[in-house]
Design a protein around this motif. Structure first.
Motif, PDB file in Angstrom:
ATOM      1  N   PRO A   1       0.819  -1.215   0.000  1.00  0.00           N
ATOM      2  CA  PRO A   1       0.000   0.000   0.000  1.00  0.00           C
ATOM      3  C   PRO A   1       0.851   1.263   0.000  1.00  0.00           C
ATOM      4  O   PRO A   1       1.943   1.289   0.572  1.00  0.00           O
ATOM      5  N   VAL A   2       0.310   2.291  -0.665  1.00  0.00           N
ATOM      6  CA  VAL A   2       0.946   3.609  -0.661  1.00  0.00           C
ATOM      7  C   VAL A   2       0.067   4.631   0.061  1.00  0.00           C
ATOM      8  O   VAL A   2       0.426   5.791   0.164  1.00  0.00           O
ATOM      9  N   ALA A   3      -1.089   4.180   0.547  1.00  0.00           N
ATOM     10  CA  ALA A   3      -2.018   5.069   1.251  1.00  0.00           C
ATOM     11  C   ALA A   3      -2.780   4.277   2.299  1.00  0.00           C
ATOM     12  O   ALA A   3      -2.877   3.049   2.219  1.00  0.00           O
ATOM     13  N   GLN A   4      -3.326   5.011   3.258  1.00  0.00           N
ATOM     14  CA  GLN A   4      -4.232   4.423   4.232  1.00  0.00           C
ATOM     15  C   GLN A   4      -5.333   5.423   4.524  1.00  0.00           C
ATOM     16  O   GLN A   4      -5.101   6.627   4.511  1.00  0.00           O
ATOM     17  N   ILE A   5      -6.537   4.882   4.727  1.00  0.00           N
ATOM     18  CA  ILE A   5      -7.695   5.732   5.008  1.00  0.00           C
ATOM     19  C   ILE A   5      -8.356   5.297   6.308  1.00  0.00           C
ATOM     20  O   ILE A   5      -8.119   4.201   6.809  1.00  0.00           O
ATOM     21  N   PHE A   6      -9.178   6.179   6.845  1.00  0.00           N
ATOM     22  CA  PHE A   6      -9.879   5.984   8.116  1.00  0.00           C
ATOM     23  C   PHE A   6      -8.916   5.654   9.254  1.00  0.00           C
ATOM     24  O   PHE A   6      -9.196   4.816  10.113  1.00  0.00           O
ATOM     25  N   VAL A   7      -7.799   6.385   9.263  1.00  0.00           N
ATOM     26  CA  VAL A   7      -6.801   6.200  10.312  1.00  0.00           C
ATOM     27  C   VAL A   7      -7.390   6.544  11.679  1.00  0.00           C
ATOM     28  O   VAL A   7      -6.951   6.022  12.702  1.00  0.00           O
ATOM     29  N   ARG A   8      -8.430   7.370  11.709  1.00  0.00           N
ATOM     30  CA  ARG A   8      -9.077   7.742  12.983  1.00  0.00           C
ATOM     31  C   ARG A   8      -9.577   6.514  13.744  1.00  0.00           C
ATOM     32  O   ARG A   8      -9.671   6.528  14.961  1.00  0.00           O
ATOM     33  N   SER A   9      -9.890   5.436  13.028  1.00  0.00           N
ATOM     34  CA  SER A   9     -10.364   4.222  13.702  1.00  0.00           C
ATOM     35  C   SER A   9      -9.342   3.093  13.647  1.00  0.00           C
ATOM     36  O   SER A   9      -9.662   1.940  13.966  1.00  0.00           O
ATOM     37  N   ALA A  10      -8.097   3.409  13.297  1.00  0.00           N
ATOM     38  CA  ALA A  10      -7.049   2.388  13.252  1.00  0.00           C
ATOM     39  C   ALA A  10      -6.713   1.898  14.652  1.00  0.00           C
ATOM     40  O   ALA A  10      -6.732   2.673  15.619  1.00  0.00           O
ATOM     41  N   LEU A  11      -6.406   0.633  14.756  1.00  0.00           N
ATOM     42  CA  LEU A  11      -5.871   0.117  16.011  1.00  0.00           C
ATOM     43  C   LEU A  11      -4.505   0.767  16.214  1.00  0.00           C
ATOM     44  O   LEU A  11      -3.755   0.942  15.246  1.00  0.00           O
ATOM     45  N   PRO A  12      -4.166   1.139  17.439  1.00  0.00           N
ATOM     46  CA  PRO A  12      -2.945   1.929  17.675  1.00  0.00           C
ATOM     47  C   PRO A  12      -1.669   1.293  17.120  1.00  0.00           C
ATOM     48  O   PRO A  12      -0.755   1.995  16.710  1.00  0.00           O
ATOM     49  N   TRP A  13      -1.597  -0.007  17.084  1.00  0.00           N
ATOM     50  CA  TRP A  13      -0.395  -0.687  16.623  1.00  0.00           C
ATOM     51  C   TRP A  13      -0.411  -0.983  15.120  1.00  0.00           C
ATOM     52  O   TRP A  13       0.556  -1.530  14.578  1.00  0.00           O
ATOM     53  N   ALA A  14      -1.489  -0.616  14.415  1.00  0.00           N
ATOM     54  CA  ALA A  14      -1.661  -1.063  13.034  1.00  0.00           C
ATOM     55  C   ALA A  14      -1.503   0.023  11.976  1.00  0.00           C
ATOM     56  O   ALA A  14      -1.718  -0.235  10.801  1.00  0.00           O
TER      57      ALA A  14
END
Length: 159
Positions: A114-127
């Motif tokens: 991946p070169v992007a990530q979305i919805f980081v607001r709900s990401a697990l802290p370690w992920a």
């Protein structure tokens, strides 16, 4: 650099072989989605998505659509094999000309990054991932992500 106008033959499918697909156009990019829906659907920290042009996606088999209405009001449909329940792709009302292929279902996914990530607001802290593009929610304009993916050399490993 990936050539967007070139014809490709990227194949994949579900575990049991009941659903098979071929992608014949260059993927736009690969992203990770940390939304809670993807976390539930994958039983994991995030899902991977690889948007491709709908005209470059062909499918054999009869997947089952699982619709969900997003906070935006757009409906998305996760397509799964009716036998083994593997999630192969998604289509959304917000991007009707694209199919979001689940790259973990590719026959050869070793090149995927991946070169992007979305919805980081709900990401697990370690992920959370160390990627060039990161968004708390959805992105409005994917052009920067597309350019990063094309310039990265990631895709040349399969093309």
């Amino acid at each position: 650099m990936a050539e967007p106008d070139r014809t490709y033959a990227i194949t994949g499918g579900c575990r049991c072989g009941g659903i098979r697909y071929t992608v014949t156009t260059a993927p736009l990019f690969v992203m990770a989605c940390h939304c809670t829906d993807c976390q539930q659907q994958t039983s994991s920290a995030f899902s991977l998505g690889m948007p491709v042009e709908k005209d470059g996606f062909s499918l054999t088999g009869e997947p089952v659509a699982h619709p969900k209405t997003a906070d935006s009001g757009n409906e998305s449909r996760a397509y799964r094999c009716p036998t083994c329940a593997v999630w192969t792709h998604t289509m959304t009302d917000g991007s009707p000309d694209l199919v979001i292929v689940r790259p973990s279902t590719l026959d050869d996914a070793r090149w995927v990054r991946p070169v992007a990530q979305i919805f980081v607001r709900s990401a697990l802290p370690w992920a959370t991932l160390a990627v060039p593009h990161s968004y708390d929610e959805e992105f409005d304009d994917p052009s920067g992500i597309v350019e990063t993916f094309r310039a990265s050399g990631i895709f040349e490993r399969v093309a």
